[in-house]
Design a protein around this motif. Structure first.
Motif, PDB file in Angstrom:
ATOM      1  N   ALA A  21       1.387   1.114  -6.115  1.00  0.00           N
ATOM      2  CA  ALA A  21       0.020   1.211  -5.780  1.00  0.00           C
ATOM      3  C   ALA A  21      -0.966   2.385  -6.397  1.00  0.00           C
ATOM      4  CB  ALA A  21      -0.546   1.194  -4.273  1.00  0.00           C
ATOM      5  N   GLN A  22      -0.143   3.110  -7.096  1.00  0.00           N
ATOM      6  CA  GLN A  22      -1.054   4.201  -7.575  1.00  0.00           C
ATOM      7  C   GLN A  22      -1.356   4.183  -9.365  1.00  0.00           C
ATOM      8  OE1 GLN A  22       0.903   7.840  -6.587  1.00  0.00           O
ATOM      9  NE2 GLN A  22       2.338   7.232  -6.112  1.00  0.00           N
ATOM     10  N   LEU A  23      -0.793   2.580  -9.518  1.00  0.00           N
ATOM     11  CA  LEU A  23      -1.260   2.577 -11.381  1.00  0.00           C
ATOM     12  C   LEU A  23      -2.137   1.727 -11.004  1.00  0.00           C
ATOM     13  CD1 LEU A  23       2.168   1.532 -11.923  1.00  0.00           C
ATOM     14  CD2 LEU A  23       1.753   3.620 -11.971  1.00  0.00           C
ATOM     15  N   THR A  24      -3.061   1.729 -12.851  1.00  0.00           N
ATOM     16  CA  THR A  24      -3.832   1.118 -12.832  1.00  0.00           C
ATOM     17  C   THR A  24      -3.437  -0.163 -13.248  1.00  0.00           C
ATOM     18  OG1 THR A  24      -3.802   1.738 -15.362  1.00  0.00           O
ATOM     19  CG2 THR A  24      -4.981   2.816 -13.484  1.00  0.00           C
ATOM     20  N   PRO A  37       4.723   3.210  -4.672  1.00  0.00           N
ATOM     21  CA  PRO A  37       3.880   4.183  -5.838  1.00  0.00           C
ATOM     22  C   PRO A  37       3.666   3.064  -6.464  1.00  0.00           C
ATOM     23  CG  PRO A  37       6.385   3.578  -5.468  1.00  0.00           C
ATOM     24  CD  PRO A  37       6.469   3.448  -4.502  1.00  0.00           C
ATOM     25  N   ARG A  87       0.348  -0.697 -14.821  1.00  0.00           N
ATOM     26  CA  ARG A  87       1.011  -2.259 -14.197  1.00  0.00           C
ATOM     27  C   ARG A  87       0.912  -3.439 -15.129  1.00  0.00           C
ATOM     28  NH1 ARG A  87       1.581  -2.408  -8.971  1.00  0.00           N
ATOM     29  NH2 ARG A  87       2.498  -4.424  -8.880  1.00  0.00           N
ATOM     30  N   LYS A  90       3.408   9.455 -12.301  1.00  0.00           N
ATOM     31  CA  LYS A  90       2.550   8.806 -10.912  1.00  0.00           C
ATOM     32  C   LYS A  90       4.317   8.425 -10.243  1.00  0.00           C
ATOM     33  CE  LYS A  90      -1.941   6.729 -11.982  1.00  0.00           C
ATOM     34  NZ  LYS A  90      -2.672   6.624 -12.184  1.00  0.00           N
ATOM     35  N   SER A 140       1.104   8.143 -17.606  1.00  0.00           N
ATOM     36  CA  SER A 140       0.679   8.832 -16.929  1.00  0.00           C
ATOM     37  C   SER A 140       1.675   7.759 -15.649  1.00  0.00           C
ATOM     38  CB  SER A 140      -0.883   7.711 -16.997  1.00  0.00           C
ATOM     39  OG  SER A 140      -1.161   8.135 -15.055  1.00  0.00           O
ATOM     40  N   GLU A 195       1.070  -0.584   0.299  1.00  0.00           N
ATOM     41  CA  GLU A 195       0.087   0.281   0.330  1.00  0.00           C
ATOM     42  C   GLU A 195       1.292   1.631   0.122  1.00  0.00           C
ATOM     43  OE1 GLU A 195      -2.471  -0.195   3.542  1.00  0.00           O
ATOM     44  OE2 GLU A 195      -3.775  -1.624   2.241  1.00  0.00           O
TER      45      GLU A 195
END
Length: 234
Positions: A154-157, A152, A161, A197, A193, A149
């Motif tokens: 964890a922010q990706l869709t 970094p 990924r 991120k 993106s 969690e």
């Protein structure tokens, strides 16, 4: 009535030690002691025990026989409890054991065998339909979740990924577009993106790709195969 138990471990010393521990417990009867996957499978089929206490690694492959046994028994003997004893605290073993449900399943580290009451309690719990996970394993799982969690990544869709996984393999934008069935423009949009991120927007292009790939490879993650469709797919 006694809880009928089948033991499975390729070490005779371990089997005998557990056998002796359980012999001194009222309400527990060891009906078989097995050294490999075939033996324990035959014992379950012929003796109809209430619980199997098994190691993870046994012949023939010494990999994950105990987990595979539990998975097979989930379908063939759904009321049979399984207690997995292991020296391994890796989360993937526990998650594999519980993948099809936690009822009638327990995962204990072998060091717990010295505490007879804990082993006996786990046997009783799974025989009655419950589940037990070693507290140390819970700590490992919680720590792994917290790290994931905080990452970094964890922010990706999910699609980002997928794209990052292809970047980590050294593929060009064109190759990524072909593999994921996307337009090149869609790939470029996803990559921009990703860099944003991950805080790499101001770096040189080559450095961005290398750093992003290293971030991806440094963390445990599931396979990135079978990408979802959409968002610019041809």
């Amino acid at each position: 009535m006694s809880i009928r138990v089948v033991l499975a471990d390729d070490s005779l010393i371990v089997r005998e030690g557990i056998h002796q521990l359980l012999e001194h417990e009222d309400g527990t009867e060891v009906v078989a002691s097995c050294g490999d996957l075939d033996e324990v499978s035959d014992a379950v089929r012929t003796l109809r025990p209430d619980v199997v206490v098994t190691d993870i690694r046994m012949p023939p492959s010494h990999t994950n026989e105990g987990i595979r046994l539990a998975e097979t028994l989930r379908g063939s003997e759904p009321t049979l409890g399984v207690v997995v004893l292991s020296q391994y605290s890796e989360p993937e073993y526990v998650l594999a054991l519980l993948e099809s449900g936690s009822d009638r399943r327990a995962y204990l580290l072998k060091e717990r065998v010295r505490a007879r009451a804990e082993l006996r309690s786990a046997i009783e719990v799974v025989a009655e339909g419950g589940s037990v996970i070693d507290p140390k394993i819970v700590e490992v799982l919680v720590s792994a979740k917290a790290r994931a969690e905080a990452s970094p990544l964890a922010q990706l869709t999910p699609r980002e990924r997928q794209v990052l996984a292809e970047i980590a393999q050294g593929k060009s934008n064109t190759a990524i577009a072909e593999y994921l069935v996307l337009t090149k423009r869609a790939v470029e949009k996803h990559i921009n993106s990703i860099f944003l991120k991950l805080g790499l927007a101001g770096a040189e292009d080559v450095s961005k790709r290398v750093t992003a790939a290293l971030l991806f490879l440094a963390e445990p993650h599931e396979s990135a195969s079978s990408p979802p469709a959409g968002d610019g797919a041809r």
